[in-house]
Scaffold this active site. Structure first.
Site, PDB file in Angstrom:
ATOM      1  N   VAL A  50     -19.043  15.722  45.943  1.00  0.00           N
ATOM      2  CA  VAL A  50     -19.749  16.829  46.694  1.00  0.00           C
ATOM      3  C   VAL A  50     -19.669  16.680  47.800  1.00  0.00           C
ATOM      4  CG1 VAL A  50     -21.973  18.012  46.320  1.00  0.00           C
ATOM      5  CG2 VAL A  50     -20.645  17.701  44.058  1.00  0.00           C
ATOM      6  N   ASP A  58     -23.107   5.819  52.597  1.00  0.00           N
ATOM      7  CA  ASP A  58     -22.869   6.230  51.403  1.00  0.00           C
ATOM      8  C   ASP A  58     -23.110   4.330  51.133  1.00  0.00           C
ATOM      9  OD1 ASP A  58     -21.153   7.500  48.609  1.00  0.00           O
ATOM     10  OD2 ASP A  58     -21.968   5.464  48.813  1.00  0.00           O
ATOM     11  N   THR A 105     -27.096  12.858  39.727  1.00  0.00           N
ATOM     12  CA  THR A 105     -28.372  12.281  38.626  1.00  0.00           C
ATOM     13  C   THR A 105     -28.023  12.952  37.693  1.00  0.00           C
ATOM     14  OG1 THR A 105     -27.917  15.041  38.976  1.00  0.00           O
ATOM     15  CG2 THR A 105     -29.652  13.790  40.515  1.00  0.00           C
ATOM     16  N   THR A 115     -28.237  17.929  41.174  1.00  0.00           N
ATOM     17  CA  THR A 115     -28.907  18.946  40.093  1.00  0.00           C
ATOM     18  C   THR A 115     -30.477  17.900  39.585  1.00  0.00           C
ATOM     19  OG1 THR A 115     -26.267  19.646  39.340  1.00  0.00           O
ATOM     20  CG2 THR A 115     -28.188  19.790  37.840  1.00  0.00           C
ATOM     21  N   CYS A 142     -21.497  18.140  35.229  1.00  0.00           N
ATOM     22  CA  CYS A 142     -23.079  19.042  35.060  1.00  0.00           C
ATOM     23  C   CYS A 142     -22.507  19.190  34.223  1.00  0.00           C
ATOM     24  CB  CYS A 142     -21.416  20.575  36.612  1.00  0.00           C
ATOM     25  SG  CYS A 142     -22.212  20.019  38.214  1.00  0.00           S
ATOM     26  N   ARG A 144     -16.303  10.710  35.216  1.00  0.00           N
ATOM     27  CA  ARG A 144     -17.588  10.442  35.086  1.00  0.00           C
ATOM     28  C   ARG A 144     -17.853  11.484  33.520  1.00  0.00           C
ATOM     29  NH1 ARG A 144     -20.066  12.436  40.196  1.00  0.00           N
ATOM     30  NH2 ARG A 144     -18.167  13.933  39.844  1.00  0.00           N
TER      31      ARG A 144
END
Length: 439
Positions: free
Chosen positions: A22, A40, A90, A125, A265, A336
């Site tokens: 993202v 980062d 998240t 999120t 997501c 992920r």
């Protein structure tokens, strides 16, 4: 002069915090219009970006080489920026409750380096209320500043779709929200620099937070419905894909398909919504049920593999099962929350040690994340079962000769093909006599 004007005039900088799937495309896009710091904590990732390498394949190595983003892992560099965008993951804990530790950590880092007049926009999120009730107090505590007076906060849910070359940052409407109208307008103007199709101004931060978890929960539920149908049709001996083809001839068919639902997501966000609802005394009926169905699909596929091995008279625990694909979706290296892992775990319960092939994935990441040792595709030549778990283009384009070359030397009716994504031509496969099953 407004912060937006200072950013455009390159008198103030934008900082993008979290440079994954993202944050990195966002940083590169902003850098075409403003001075950008890309931060980062992962020093290895930062070094790759500095060398012009894009491990996500989202913008490509050439774009990384040409970008003016100042990549850094030094948190004090954030003091040079006034507009901060937070794009950290998240995830959920083992008990499916929200893991807010990444967003807490990044809030503390920004807070310690926050200057007056800054705006912080969260893209991660979260369930409704996290930005205002969780993040702002941390920012205030670490900075000694007051939100609404010394700095402003907003929320703009990320809508990046990893691996999607059609729906990109610039052509996906961006939902924008702010702590007040002044923040809302400043944030909207900054994002309009890179989002060509414009932004949607939400009435509050909580509305924007809710919109994100709801849009993904809606998709999750629809896929869960198709997965439930697939399990029932399997018992009925009906081909689910043929049912879907027939159904989709109607003008208002929603065109969802069964499959493994993983990723950062859809496989995670519904749990954030469920968590907050239960805190308020409401026990989710539909969303939680959908999650349970989708979380169980890996085991369902693995059981189908076992059943078909038995049908071909294979000794199950001696069978060589090759899984093609480890990523959570096609044509991207993102592993992920991949539900392929659930297939692997279930097969191991039957004492099968599957072989995993995925040219898109970094072998070190596969080993670190799932303890999987990836094997090159050209080394597969004695399989009993091929499991097409991910719809990578290279798998979809395989010829019958290539597929057959991955099997051992025995009759075709003893060769099992499990097509999770229905990417193969069923009639052609069955014409060659293979034992074929698809979700």
């Amino acid at each position: 002069m407004s912060l937006y004007e200072k950013v455009v005039n390159k008198e103030e900088k934008i900082a993008v915090v979290g440079l994954g799937y993202v944050g990195m495309p966002l940083a590169v896009a902003f850098a075409k219009k403003a001075n950008v710091i890309g931060f980062d904590l992962n020093t290895k990732k930062i070094e790759e970006y500095k060398k012009g390498i894009d491990p996500t394949n989202e913008v490509g190595d050439e774009a990384i080489r040409q970008t003016t983003v100042e990549f850094t892992s030094n948190p004090t560099k954030l003091q040079e920026a006034k507009f901060h965008v937070v794009a950290v993951p998240t995830p959920v804990n083992a008990d499916k409750t929200p893991d807010l530790s990444p967003i807490e950590g990044v809030s503390r880092t920004i807070g310690r380096n926050l200057t007056k007049g800054s705006i912080i926009v969260y893209e991660s999120t979260v369930y409704p209320g996290v930005t205002e009730d969780f993040c702002i107090p941390i920012l205030e505590q670490e900075s000694g500043l007051k939100c609404g007076i010394d700095f402003k906060v907003g929320y703009s849910p990320e809508r990046i779709n990893p691996g999607d070359q059609v729906h990109r940052l610039e052509n996906i409407v961006k939902v924008i929200s702010g702590i007040d109208n002044e923040a809302l307008e400043e944030i909207a103007k900054v994002y309009e620099l890179v989002v060509e199709v414009g932004v949607h101004r939400a009435s509050s931060i909580k509305v924007a937070e809710a919109a994100k978890v709801v849009e993904n929960s809606q998709r999750d539920i629809n896929i869960a419905f198709m997965n439930e149908l697939a399990m029932v049709f399997d018992r009925m001996g009906i081909d689910t894909q043929e049912v879907i083809e027939a159904m989709n001839t109607k003008w208002n068919a929603l065109k969802f398909f069964p499959g493994l639902v993983g990723g950062h997501c859809i496989g995670v966000d519904p749990y954030y919504f469920i968590y907050e609802a239960e805190k308020l005394g409401y026990h989710s009926q539909i969303i939680l049920s959908g999650r349970k169905i989708n979380d169980g699909m890996g085991e369902f596929v693995a059981d189908a593999i076992i059943k078909n091995l038995v049908r071909t008279n294979k000794v199950v625990k001696k069978a060589k099962v090759v899984i093609l694909g480890l990523t959570f979706k096609e044509n991207c290296p993102d592993i992920r929350n991949s539900k392929v892992e659930d297939i692997i775990k279930r097969l191991k319960e039957y004492e099968i040690e599957p072989i995993v092939v995925d040219p898109y994935v970094n072998p070190m990441e596969a080993k670190h994340e799932y303890s999987v040792d990836l094997v090159p595709m050209d080394m597969i030549n004695d399989a009993d079962c091929l499991v097409f778990a991910v719809a990578h283009d290279m798998f979809k384009g395989m010829s019958m000769e290539q597929i057959d070359g991955m099997f051992g030397e025995f009759p075709n009716n003893e060769k099992v093909i499990v097509d999770v994504k229905s990417i193969l031509d069923k009639n052609n496969i069955e014409k060659h006599g293979y034992m074929y099953w698809r979700l």
